[in-house]
Scaffold this motif. Structure first.
Motif, short mmCIF file in Angstrom:
data_model
loop_
_atom_site.label_atom_id
_atom_site.label_comp_id
_atom_site.label_asym_id
_atom_site.label_seq_id
_atom_site.Cartn_x
_atom_site.Cartn_y
_atom_site.Cartn_z
N THR A 267 -39.89 -6.44 -34.06
CA THR A 267 -41.18 -6.51 -34.73
C THR A 267 -42.27 -6.78 -33.70
O THR A 267 -42.06 -7.46 -32.71
CB THR A 267 -41.22 -7.61 -35.82
N ASN B 2 -40.46 -12.06 -38.28
CA ASN B 2 -41.03 -12.25 -36.95
C ASN B 2 -39.93 -12.38 -35.89
O ASN B 2 -40.11 -11.99 -34.75
CB ASN B 2 -41.94 -13.47 -36.93
N ASP C 61 -48.69 -9.49 -35.64
CA ASP C 61 -48.49 -10.65 -36.52
C ASP C 61 -48.06 -10.20 -37.90
O ASP C 61 -48.54 -9.20 -38.41
CB ASP C 61 -49.78 -11.45 -36.65
N GLN C 62 -47.16 -10.96 -38.50
CA GLN C 62 -46.77 -10.72 -39.88
C GLN C 62 -47.40 -11.84 -40.70
O GLN C 62 -47.05 -13.01 -40.51
CB GLN C 62 -45.25 -10.73 -40.05
N THR C 63 -48.32 -11.47 -41.57
CA THR C 63 -49.04 -12.46 -42.37
C THR C 63 -48.84 -12.16 -43.84
O THR C 63 -49.07 -11.04 -44.28
CB THR C 63 -50.55 -12.41 -42.04
N VAL D 205 -45.69 -5.02 -41.80
CA VAL D 205 -44.69 -5.17 -40.75
C VAL D 205 -44.60 -3.88 -39.94
O VAL D 205 -44.61 -2.78 -40.50
CB VAL D 205 -43.30 -5.49 -41.35
#
Length: 122
Positions: free
Chosen positions: A97, A73, A100-102, A112
């Motif tokens: 980036t 992130n 959201d990166q989850t 990503v």
């Protein structure tokens, strides 16, 4: 192993600023510089509009034990390099980036997407 010049798809190797990441799947990229939209009126097609567009590289990464979602992130001004089965090398410079990166615990994946001003195919 002999070089298979008929192989077009199936593998992707990805690194960011020299650090290699495991690619679980869904790799894609776009070096496009513009996006166009057709302009129409009641009397027919009038032409098109054109706007600048950021290039992008995206992939679903495998969430290995040493991977930090927070560090993904925090990525700004990074160089993303991907080597594809068809022999292409994709290079994104000065990328950041987005979205959201989850981390998904069910299959240990993280989606990503990087965007930037320069994505090239070599």
């Amino acid at each position: 192993m002999a070089n298979d010049t008929n192989r077009l798809a199936g593998t992707a190797y990805l690194s960011v600023d020299g650090t290699t990441y495991m690619v679980a799947g869904a790799f894609e990229y776009s070096p496009a510089k513009v996006t166009r939209e057709t302009l129409t009126g009641m009397d027919g097609v009038h032409g098109y509009s054109e706007k600048p567009k950021a290039g992008h590289i995206s992939a679903t990464l495998r969430d290995s034990g040493g991977l930090s979602v927070a560090s993904i992130n925090a990525m700004t001004n990074v160089t993303v390099v991907a080597e594809l089965a068809n022999g292409k090398t994709i290079v994104g410079r000065n990328m950041w980036t987005v979205e959201d990166q989850t981390a998904k615990a069910e299959d240990a994946t993280i989606e990503v997407k990087w965007e930037g001003l320069s994505v090239t195919e070599q």
